[in-house]
Every structure is written in structure tokens, then in C-alpha cells.
Design an enzyme around this catalytic site. Structure first.
Site, PDB file in Angstrom:
ATOM      1  N   LYS A  13      26.754  40.145  39.439  1.00 16.31           N
ATOM      2  CA  LYS A  13      26.970  41.429  38.759  1.00 16.31           C
ATOM      3  C   LYS A  13      27.752  41.239  37.462  1.00 16.31           C
ATOM      4  CE  LYS A  13      29.375  43.139  42.155  1.00 16.31           C
ATOM      5  NZ  LYS A  13      29.321  41.984  43.084  1.00 16.31           N
ATOM      6  N   ARG A  88      32.219  51.082  45.205  1.00 13.11           N
ATOM      7  CA  ARG A  88      32.011  50.159  46.317  1.00 13.11           C
ATOM      8  C   ARG A  88      32.005  50.885  47.644  1.00 13.11           C
ATOM      9  NH1 ARG A  88      34.043  45.287  43.645  1.00 13.11           N
ATOM     10  NH2 ARG A  88      33.562  43.460  44.872  1.00 13.11           N
ATOM     11  N   ARG A 127      32.331  29.024  41.987  1.00 13.52           N
ATOM     12  CA  ARG A 127      32.792  29.905  40.911  1.00 13.52           C
ATOM     13  C   ARG A 127      34.191  29.491  40.468  1.00 13.52           C
ATOM     14  NH1 ARG A 127      32.446  36.368  41.214  1.00 13.52           N
ATOM     15  NH2 ARG A 127      33.670  36.166  43.126  1.00 13.52           N
ATOM     16  N   ARG A 160      39.358  31.439  42.704  1.00 17.36           N
ATOM     17  CA  ARG A 160      40.084  32.645  43.119  1.00 17.36           C
ATOM     18  C   ARG A 160      40.480  32.545  44.586  1.00 17.36           C
ATOM     19  NH1 ARG A 160      36.092  37.319  41.110  1.00 17.36           N
ATOM     20  NH2 ARG A 160      36.723  38.144  43.124  1.00 17.36           N
ATOM     21  N   ARG A 171      34.416  39.271  53.007  1.00 18.21           N
ATOM     22  CA  ARG A 171      33.963  40.146  51.916  1.00 18.21           C
ATOM     23  C   ARG A 171      32.501  40.528  52.098  1.00 18.21           C
ATOM     24  NH1 ARG A 171      35.329  36.694  47.008  1.00 18.21           N
ATOM     25  NH2 ARG A 171      34.744  38.483  45.753  1.00 18.21           N
TER      26      ARG A 171
HETATM   27  P1  ADP Z   1      33.251  40.127  43.060  1.00 17.69           P
HETATM   28  O1  ADP Z   1      33.115  39.682  41.615  1.00 17.69           O
HETATM   29  O2  ADP Z   1      33.265  38.972  43.974  1.00 17.69           O
HETATM   30  O3  ADP Z   1      32.232  41.140  43.449  1.00 17.69           O
HETATM   31  P2  ADP Z   1      35.454  41.763  42.219  1.00 17.69           P
HETATM   32  O4  ADP Z   1      36.139  41.010  41.150  1.00 17.69           O
HETATM   33  O5  ADP Z   1      34.542  42.875  41.834  1.00 17.69           O
HETATM   34  O6  ADP Z   1      34.695  40.745  43.189  1.00 17.69           O
HETATM   35  O7  ADP Z   1      36.522  42.344  43.248  1.00 17.69           O
HETATM   36  C1  ADP Z   1      37.506  41.524  43.824  1.00 17.69           C
HETATM   37  C2  ADP Z   1      38.296  42.349  44.834  1.00 17.69           C
HETATM   38  O8  ADP Z   1      38.938  43.454  44.173  1.00 17.69           O
HETATM   39  C3  ADP Z   1      37.451  42.994  45.931  1.00 17.69           C
HETATM   40  O9  ADP Z   1      37.205  42.119  47.019  1.00 17.69           O
HETATM   41  C4  ADP Z   1      38.354  44.169  46.337  1.00 17.69           C
HETATM   42  O10 ADP Z   1      39.442  43.740  47.133  1.00 17.69           O
HETATM   43  C5  ADP Z   1      38.929  44.610  44.996  1.00 17.69           C
HETATM   44  N1  ADP Z   1      38.074  45.649  44.346  1.00 17.69           N
HETATM   45  C6  ADP Z   1      37.391  45.539  43.185  1.00 17.69           C
HETATM   46  N2  ADP Z   1      36.727  46.671  42.915  1.00 17.69           N
HETATM   47  C7  ADP Z   1      36.988  47.525  43.950  1.00 17.69           C
HETATM   48  C8  ADP Z   1      36.574  48.861  44.292  1.00 17.69           C
HETATM   49  N3  ADP Z   1      35.716  49.548  43.492  1.00 17.69           N
HETATM   50  N4  ADP Z   1      37.039  49.387  45.434  1.00 17.69           N
HETATM   51  C9  ADP Z   1      37.891  48.729  46.235  1.00 17.69           C
HETATM   52  N5  ADP Z   1      38.297  47.473  46.001  1.00 17.69           N
HETATM   53  C10 ADP Z   1      37.863  46.866  44.862  1.00 17.69           C
HETATM   54  P1  ADP Z   2      29.780  38.950  40.956  1.00 21.46           P
HETATM   55  O1  ADP Z   2      30.364  39.610  39.748  1.00 21.46           O
HETATM   56  O2  ADP Z   2      28.620  39.698  41.533  1.00 21.46           O
HETATM   57  O3  ADP Z   2      30.810  38.634  41.992  1.00 21.46           O
HETATM   58  P2  ADP Z   2      29.478  36.579  39.228  1.00 21.46           P
HETATM   59  O4  ADP Z   2      28.749  37.102  38.047  1.00 21.46           O
HETATM   60  O5  ADP Z   2      30.923  36.307  39.103  1.00 21.46           O
HETATM   61  O6  ADP Z   2      29.173  37.559  40.508  1.00 21.46           O
HETATM   62  O7  ADP Z   2      28.704  35.265  39.740  1.00 21.46           O
HETATM   63  C1  ADP Z   2      29.163  34.524  40.878  1.00 21.46           C
HETATM   64  C2  ADP Z   2      29.058  33.024  40.579  1.00 21.46           C
HETATM   65  O8  ADP Z   2      27.675  32.640  40.529  1.00 21.46           O
HETATM   66  C3  ADP Z   2      29.668  32.623  39.241  1.00 21.46           C
HETATM   67  O9  ADP Z   2      30.219  31.334  39.368  1.00 21.46           O
HETATM   68  C4  ADP Z   2      28.460  32.620  38.289  1.00 21.46           C
HETATM   69  O10 ADP Z   2      28.642  31.697  37.205  1.00 21.46           O
HETATM   70  C5  ADP Z   2      27.321  32.178  39.208  1.00 21.46           C
HETATM   71  N1  ADP Z   2      26.025  32.817  38.912  1.00 21.46           N
HETATM   72  C6  ADP Z   2      25.799  34.073  38.426  1.00 21.46           C
HETATM   73  N2  ADP Z   2      24.473  34.333  38.316  1.00 21.46           N
HETATM   74  C7  ADP Z   2      23.826  33.221  38.771  1.00 21.46           C
HETATM   75  C8  ADP Z   2      22.434  32.848  38.920  1.00 21.46           C
HETATM   76  N3  ADP Z   2      21.438  33.699  38.603  1.00 21.46           N
HETATM   77  N4  ADP Z   2      22.170  31.626  39.429  1.00 21.46           N
HETATM   78  C9  ADP Z   2      23.177  30.775  39.775  1.00 21.46           C
HETATM   79  N5  ADP Z   2      24.483  31.048  39.662  1.00 21.46           N
HETATM   80  C10 ADP Z   2      24.828  32.254  39.158  1.00 21.46           C
END
Ligand code: ADP
Ligand code: ADP
Ligand code: ZN
Length: 213
Positions: A13, A88, A127, A160, A171
Site C-alpha cells: 500500500k 482499518r 522490509r 520495524r 497483524r
Molecule cells: P503496514 O505498512 O504494515 O500496513 P502501518 O505503518 O500502516 O503498517 O501501521 C503500523 C501500525 O500502526 C499498525 O499495525 C497499527 O498498530 C497502527 N495503525 C496505523 N494505522 C492505523 C489505523 N488506521 N487504525 C489503527 N491503528 C493503526
Molecule cells: P504496506 O504499506 O502495505 O505495509 P509496503 O509498501 O511497505 O507495504 O511494502 C512492504 C514491503 O514489500 C516493502 O519492503 C516493499 O519494498 C516491498 N514491496 C512492495 N511492493 C512490492 C512488490 N510488488 N513486490 C515485491 N516487494 C514489494
């Protein structure tokens, strides 16, 4: 243009949201980035959020909704935005919907980046994040120029705390229970679009730009 990114943690995302923001000149808003910036700066909000984040749990809706509504009320959001990691939960989506309806506005697209759980666990371990500027790397797919160092700002990259394998499984469980129902929520509103998130990130982006055309 107002866009929501849906998908499991690690689906890509953030990666796609940054590309959309750049191409369309709209802000990329990540609630996770906002929480991490608050943790880094030692704010009250950061200390509260960290207790949940480290366990792989969601931060309570009351805290999350307020920061998001404040953020989208800022001037740079007038022309639209791409939300990454919000909403979320169904209550979060309902609050956003109500706030937009009151302004005579709505979400244009909810883009679900679809990746099966097996791929996710592998991706997250690779990541690496820059907690200074929010840049994201992957040790195989998106390596930084210099190992362990952010290309953009020169700070050290980290795995992280919540990307450690034991927390990733929590998660994913939380995602299936609390976030996945949003797919139906936005489908019912007629704005849901699904893209295959398992392919190369450039190809995912091409699929998204086709939708946004
Ligand atoms: P990811 O990139 O793996 O999807 P995020 O960076 O979006 O993770 O979120 C990391 C953590 O921050 C989540 O696991 C949650 O604990 C918190 N968080 C982020 N956005 C939200 C939300 N909209 N509602 C509740 N918790 C959130
Ligand atoms: P989210 O915001 O949904 O948690 P991220 O954009 O942070 O996801 O992506 C999660 C991990 O996967 C990061 O290390 C990113 O560089 C990698 N990644 C993202 N898109 C792809 C893809 N299409 N193929 C392989 N790796 C990816
Ligand atoms: Zn950086």
C-alpha cells in the site's frame, strides 16, 4: 481525487501510495507514518500508540480518527489525497464517510492491493524502514544504494519492531478480523477496485494508473 489503499500489512500500500501521490500531485497520508513520527518525537500520542503497535494491535479508533480528520482538514488536502493505512476498521470508515458527506464530498476509489498471507510473511522480514523520512526499502526487491542507509536522507535503516515474524502473524489476524470487512463496505459503495499485488511493483502501479484514468 480521494483514494483509499486497502490491503494486508506489507501488501505494498505504502509503495503504491507514494507513486500515486507523486504522479497526481496529491498528499500521501499514512497513519502508521504519523504514529511512528510521534513515537520518534516522544509525544503523548506516540507513547500511547506504541503500546498497541508493538503488539501488532490496532491503535484505538478514538485516537486514530482524530489525527486523520485533523490531517485531511489541512489546506494541501483540498485537491485530494491518498490514504494509506486508514481506515482499518468499519467504525473508522463510517466516521470518514460521515465527515466527507457533510462536506458534500466522497471517496472516489478504494484500491485493494491483493496479496496472499504466505507472500506477506516473506516480504515483511525483508522490509527496511527509515524512521526519519518514511522511506521504505526491501533487502531483495528495493535495496538501498548503500546497505543499511537511507538513499534520501542518509539515516540508518531499521527492521520495524512490528515487522518481526511473531508480530506479523498477529497483524495478519487483526487484518482479517477488523480490516478485511472494509472490502465489502467499499464494494457496496461502488468504489472498490482490486489489483494483483503479487507482481512486480511497477506492474502493480500500471494496473492502478489504468483504474485512475
Ligand atoms: P503496514 O505498512 O504494515 O500496513 P502501518 O505503518 O500502516 O503498517 O501501521 C503500523 C501500525 O500502526 C499498525 O499495525 C497499527 O498498530 C497502527 N495503525 C496505523 N494505522 C492505523 C489505523 N488506521 N487504525 C489503527 N491503528 C493503526
Ligand atoms: P504496506 O504499506 O502495505 O505495509 P509496503 O509498501 O511497505 O507495504 O511494502 C512492504 C514491503 O514489500 C516493502 O519492503 C516493499 O519494498 C516491498 N514491496 C512492495 N511492493 C512490492 C512488490 N510488488 N513486490 C515485491 N516487494 C514489494
Ligand atoms: Zn530517510
Amino acid at each position: 481525487m480521494k483514494i483509499i489503499m486497502l490491503g494486508a500489512p506489507g501488501a505494498g500500500k505504502g509503495t503504491q501510495a507514494k507513486m500515486i501521490a507523486e504522479k497526481y500531485g496529491i498528499p500521501h497520508i499514512s497513519t502508521g507514518d504519523i504514529f511512528r513520527a510521534n513515537i520518534k518525537n516522544g509525544t503523548q500520542l506516540g507513547m500511547e500508540a506504541k503500546q498497541y503497535m508493538d503488539k501488532g494491535l490496532l491503535v484505538p479508533d478514538e485516537l486514530t480518527v482524530k489525527i486523520l480528520l485533523d490531517r485531511v482538514a489541512q489546506d494541501d488536502c483540498k485537491k485530494g489525497y491518498v490514504l494509506d493505512g486508514f481506515p482499518r476498521t468499519i467504525p473508522q470508515a463510517e466516521v470518514l464517510d460521515k465527515a466527507l458527506t457533510e462536506l458534500g464530498d466522497k471517496i472516489d476509489y478504494a484500491i485493494d492491493v491483493d496479496v496472499p498471507d504466505e507472500n506477506i510473511v516473506r516480504r515483511m522480514g525483508g522490509r527496511r524502514a527509515c524512521l526519519s523520512c518514511g522511506a521504505t526499502y526491501h533487502i531483495e526487491h528495493v535495496p538501498p544504494k548503500k546497505e543499511g542507509i537511507c538513499d534520501t536522507c542518509g539515516q540508518e535503516l531499521v527492521l520495524r519492531d512490528d515487522d518481526k515474524p511473531e508480530t506479523v502473524q498477529n497483524r495478519l489476524n487483526v487484518y482479517h478480523e477488523q480490516t478485511q470487512p472494509l472490502i465489502e463496505f467499499y464494494q457496496a459503495k461502488g468504489v472498490l477496485k482490486t489489483v494483483d499485488g503479487t507482481v512486480d511493483m511497477k506492474d502493480v502501479f500500471t494496473a492502478i494508473t489504468e483504474i485512475l484514468k
